[in-house]
Design a protein around this motif. Structure first.
Motif, PDB file in Angstrom:
ATOM      1  N   GLY A 131      14.266  -9.006  -2.832  1.00  0.00           N
ATOM      2  CA  GLY A 131      14.470  -9.108  -1.385  1.00  0.00           C
ATOM      3  C   GLY A 131      14.506 -10.551  -0.911  1.00  0.00           C
ATOM      4  N   SER A 132      13.579 -11.373  -1.433  1.00  0.00           N
ATOM      5  CA  SER A 132      13.541 -12.793  -1.049  1.00  0.00           C
ATOM      6  C   SER A 132      14.787 -13.531  -1.519  1.00  0.00           C
ATOM      7  CB  SER A 132      12.294 -13.463  -1.640  1.00  0.00           C
ATOM      8  OG  SER A 132      11.118 -12.910  -1.124  1.00  0.00           O
ATOM      9  N   SER A 133      15.273 -13.166  -2.720  1.00  0.00           N
ATOM     10  CA  SER A 133      16.472 -13.815  -3.262  1.00  0.00           C
ATOM     11  C   SER A 133      17.701 -13.496  -2.417  1.00  0.00           C
ATOM     12  CB  SER A 133      16.700 -13.366  -4.714  1.00  0.00           C
ATOM     13  OG  SER A 133      15.596 -13.694  -5.530  1.00  0.00           O
ATOM     14  N   VAL A 150      15.568  -6.332   9.307  1.00  0.00           N
ATOM     15  CA  VAL A 150      15.935  -5.131   8.537  1.00  0.00           C
ATOM     16  C   VAL A 150      15.512  -5.283   7.073  1.00  0.00           C
ATOM     17  CG1 VAL A 150      17.868  -3.765   7.671  1.00  0.00           C
ATOM     18  CG2 VAL A 150      17.835  -4.513  10.057  1.00  0.00           C
ATOM     19  N   LEU A 151      15.796  -6.469   6.488  1.00  0.00           N
ATOM     20  CA  LEU A 151      15.427  -6.705   5.094  1.00  0.00           C
ATOM     21  C   LEU A 151      13.910  -6.652   4.913  1.00  0.00           C
ATOM     22  CD1 LEU A 151      17.842  -9.607   4.053  1.00  0.00           C
ATOM     23  CD2 LEU A 151      17.897  -7.236   3.276  1.00  0.00           C
ATOM     24  N   ALA A 152      13.178  -7.213   5.874  1.00  0.00           N
ATOM     25  CA  ALA A 152      11.721  -7.211   5.785  1.00  0.00           C
ATOM     26  C   ALA A 152      11.172  -5.794   5.853  1.00  0.00           C
ATOM     27  CB  ALA A 152      11.128  -8.064   6.906  1.00  0.00           C
ATOM     28  N   ALA A 179       8.816  -1.166   3.250  1.00  0.00           N
ATOM     29  CA  ALA A 179       8.797   0.277   2.995  1.00  0.00           C
ATOM     30  C   ALA A 179       8.816   0.573   1.498  1.00  0.00           C
ATOM     31  CB  ALA A 179       9.982   0.945   3.685  1.00  0.00           C
ATOM     32  N   ILE A 180       9.739  -0.119   0.786  1.00  0.00           N
ATOM     33  CA  ILE A 180       9.836   0.114  -0.667  1.00  0.00           C
ATOM     34  C   ILE A 180       8.589  -0.413  -1.362  1.00  0.00           C
ATOM     35  CG2 ILE A 180      11.183  -0.392  -2.744  1.00  0.00           C
ATOM     36  CD1 ILE A 180      13.634  -0.654  -0.944  1.00  0.00           C
TER      37      ILE A 180
END
Length: 405
Positions: free
Chosen positions: A42-44, A275-277, A282-283
């Motif tokens: 996610g960070s990448s 949204v990404l956060a 959630a995952i």
């Protein structure tokens, strides 16, 4: 000395039951590995998107009709005169501005080859704001071209090769159809467009060839331009200048404040990051369930261990070990199991992150705080779920423990 002795006893107990210890740690390994892997991917991706937004421009804004709140009328739309009026009012603040609707796809055939063009209407200063387009030969669209609606075009090097087999095409003609009118355009420049990092990440490949003409050649009265997009001076506060443009448009168009809305690239990026956060959280929360499952596994195995070592506990108590010593020993053992599992999980997570980043074609980005947090959390899980078995062991009656078979 007590800590060292308890630590050595815990390691001895773990070595004596290697397979059971590994199976006990498996839940922690999977949980920590999943959290680290997901957060690093996610960070990448977030980092790659941030770079893409920086390329597009952190000083990008737009003002347009808010169709969600307002049913548009003909006077709401923007003409070329409206665009020039806004640019003139914000001279020195706005460095580039074009209306919506000045782009079209057109199929062409040259020298027996068919291909598709993306005809882009641009303003002066296009190269100053478009970081992925480089001028190879000739010139770009100028202020005079825009004002006089000159029949000039700047083409991509891929099209130049199709026309003449080389990039030496300055002064040649290219026929384009704009709003049902045929134009015999003079080629005045050749550019090269780089594929953006974001497009590479998502595997997006546009097979069409871009060309650039003065945006004023497009008939905005038939294209119904509901938006104007602009780049402002990067030294100005973005939210303020975007709001000022919206207020000015509302004022001179004499419309209600709710007719138009404004948006900046910062606002778009904040939404994407949000949204990404949320997705990562959630995952990550789902993956974190594995940590709880792993903790329950540790408690289960530690209870078994207490039962198996009842006689050992009785002997230690008979030799003078206090209740606190027994409690500390089993807490250390459960914490070590979690710590080792967490360390292996971190290595697994980094590996998952590297694989994910490789397939996503982005640079791996890992937040050190996530790794430290995962390690601390896994240790706390071991201590929490090891507390009950440790208390049970510490409360054993030494006489009953010695009689246990």
């Amino acid at each position: 000395m007590l800590i060292k002795e308890s630590f050595l006893l815990a390691l001895s107990a773990i070595r004596a039951n290697k397979m059971r210890a590994f199976l006990t740690m498996l839940g922690i390994i999977i949980g920590v590995g999943s959290v680290i892997g997901i957060s690093s991917i996610g960070s990448s991706v977030q980092s790659a998107m941030q770079k893409e937004f920086d390329t597009i421009g952190a000083n990008l804004g737009s003002v347009g009709i808010d169709w969600a709140k307002h049913e548009s009328e003909p006077d709401d739309f923007f003409s070329a005169e409206d665009v020039e009026r806004v640019k003139e009012h914000f001279k020195g603040k706005i460095i580039y501005m074009v209306p919506d609707g000045v782009m079209k796809k057109e199929d062409k055939e040259v020298n027996g080859s068919k291909y598709q063009l993306t005809v882009n209407g641009v303003d002066r200063g296009f190269l100053d704001v478009s970081k992925d387009v480089k001028l190879l030969d000739g010139r770009m669209i100028t202020a005079e071209d825009v004002e006089s609606q000159n029949d000039v075009v700047v083409i991509d090097e891929a099209l130049a090769r199709k026309v003449t087999g080389s990039k030496d095409v300055i002064g040649q003609k290219l026929e384009l159809e704009i709003d049902n009118v045929l134009y015999d355009m003079t080629i005045v420049g050749v550019t090269k467009q780089e594929v953006s990092a974001f497009s590479k990440t998502l595997g997006i490949k546009d097979s069409s060839i871009p060309v650039y003409i003065p945006y004023t050649i497009f008939d905005l009265s038939s294209n119904y331009s509901g938006y104007i997009t602009f780049y402002h001076n990067p030294d100005l506060p973005q939210d303020k200048i975007v709001r000022e443009v919206k207020d000015y448009v509302t004022q001179f168009k004499q419309r209600a404040d709710s007719v138009y809305k404004s948006e900046s690239s910062k606002q778009v990026m904040d939404k994407v990051n949000g949204v990404l956060a949320m997705l990562s959280l959630a995952i990550g929360a789902i993956a974190g369930i594995s940590l709880l499952v792993g903790g329950i596994g540790i408690m289960n195995i530690m209870l078994v261990s207490v039962t198996e070592r009842t006689r050992e506990i009785g002997i230690r108590k008979a030799l003078g070990a206090k209740t606190g010593n027994i409690l500390f020993q089993f807490l250390i053992e459960s914490s070590i199991l979690s710590l080792i599992g967490g360390s292996i999980g971190i290595l697994l997570g980094v590996g998952i992150g590297k694989i994910g980043a490789h397939f996503a074609k982005v640079s791996l980005s890992i937040n050190p705080l996530v790794i430290i947090g995962a390690l601390i959390f896994s240790s706390l899980v071991g201590m929490f779920f090891g507390l009950y078995p440790a208390k049970r062991a510490a409360k054993l009656d030494p006489i009953e423990a010695l009689r246990y078979e």
